[in-house]
Design a protein around this motif. Sequence first.
Motif, PDB file in Angstrom:
ATOM      1  N   MET A 186       1.184  29.810 -88.825  1.00 32.65           N
ATOM      2  CA  MET A 186       0.229  30.644 -88.307  1.00 32.65           C
ATOM      3  C   MET A 186       0.917  32.030 -88.800  1.00 32.65           C
ATOM      4  O   MET A 186       1.983  32.085 -88.503  1.00 32.65           O
ATOM      5  N   PRO A 187       0.126  33.091 -88.966  1.00 32.31           N
ATOM      6  CA  PRO A 187       0.570  34.877 -89.193  1.00 32.31           C
ATOM      7  C   PRO A 187       2.139  34.684 -87.970  1.00 32.31           C
ATOM      8  O   PRO A 187       1.570  34.548 -86.933  1.00 32.31           O
ATOM      9  N   ASP A 188       3.085  35.576 -88.171  1.00 27.93           N
ATOM     10  CA  ASP A 188       3.926  35.634 -87.208  1.00 27.93           C
ATOM     11  C   ASP A 188       3.013  37.087 -86.525  1.00 27.93           C
ATOM     12  O   ASP A 188       1.909  37.569 -87.568  1.00 27.93           O
ATOM     13  N   GLY A 189       3.377  37.313 -85.568  1.00 27.01           N
ATOM     14  CA  GLY A 189       2.242  37.876 -84.145  1.00 27.01           C
ATOM     15  C   GLY A 189       3.647  38.740 -83.723  1.00 27.01           C
ATOM     16  O   GLY A 189       5.234  38.998 -83.730  1.00 27.01           O
ATOM     17  N   THR A 190       3.392  40.299 -83.554  1.00 33.03           N
ATOM     18  CA  THR A 190       4.130  41.128 -82.646  1.00 33.03           C
ATOM     19  C   THR A 190       3.459  41.632 -81.219  1.00 33.03           C
ATOM     20  O   THR A 190       2.508  41.362 -81.447  1.00 33.03           O
ATOM     21  N   PHE A 191       4.203  42.510 -80.671  1.00 29.25           N
ATOM     22  CA  PHE A 191       3.863  42.450 -79.510  1.00 29.25           C
ATOM     23  C   PHE A 191       5.369  43.320 -78.728  1.00 29.25           C
ATOM     24  O   PHE A 191       6.742  43.558 -79.455  1.00 29.25           O
TER      25      PHE A 191
END
Length: 364
Positions: free
Chosen positions: A343-348
């Motif tokens: 899945m697309p990379d996530g950021t936080f």
Amino acid sequence: MPVSKARHATLRTSTVALTLAFGALILAEPAYAVEPTGNGQGASTNQRGGSDKTGIYAAARIQYSGSVAKGGGTGNVTSSDVNWTPPPCWYAPYLGAKDFKKEMSKHIEDQLKAPGMGGTAGSAIGQTQRHYEDEFGWSGAPGYKDYNVENDGKGMFWAGVENPDEPDYLKRSSCTDLPFWVENGEAPPPRYEEAISPEILAALAYQHMELPDTEVTLAPETNTKVNLPTWAWLDKAVFDEVQATAALNVPGFNIQATTTARPVSLKLEPGTKDAVTYPASGECAINDADKSIGEPYAKGKADQTPPCGIRYLRSSGDGTYKLRATVTWEIDWTGTGGTGGDMPDGTFGNEQAVTVQEIQAVNR
């Protein structure tokens, strides 16, 4: 008996008129009934359909577990791919044949009795009634004789469900096909691309995933000096992979998907142009040995260049700089039937205040 593919386009077009006639089609305004959650406690989501006037409710319940946002709302992970979004709506199991007949026939009868119901809207409701009562439905297409009651218990009618976290109303309400029958243990016809699936559940788990706060450890801590390298790091003990699971379990149809996020890098943004980051890109990679990011400061390293950190070139004066630390998470999923993929990379990220003083001092 499902509707033939040749008549599917006619059904979809006529459904627009039917929606206008009903005011709110079966699952046009879903609401969430979500239990409070914490990491590992889970949450359940009821999809409700129609308006308060119809009193029609979906049987499908999506159960969330693992690290999901408290209250069941949208999580705090943001996709790094601006073109990727969770599904705005989907089709899910709704009611058995007898229950569907009871709810749908009453709704159709009420609508046909409504004052001024005629023209295109009235014709659409009449065709819908024939679709579920006769062997032949819309324009001669195969229908469901007596609402398919003879097959009650052998399957369910499926209907559209809105994603309440989708801000675009048109997208959220785009699953407008009439409820259709699916036998227990069978998959919906391929033409229903939005039918609930492990991949859709994975996307919903992604949307509800809650990631840990990204407050980096600094040395010196909140007060540093101009031109003094500030070391930054994230400890593996509080920084590990995160999982969220979404599951749908109804008679004859049980699927689930688990979305897993693994930290891969940390990006530092000093909060001012008057600063230098280490490395120059501001991207601190994960350490393969222990999966930590950066390196803890130790006495005697004051003159060394940190593998991950910042050097401020100007005092923050009477205020502070807002240091933003954003972690990139590599995300994939696994689901029922050996399904899965990337899945697309996530950021936080989080901001933390840093005071930078003019005093030229070196900690030793």
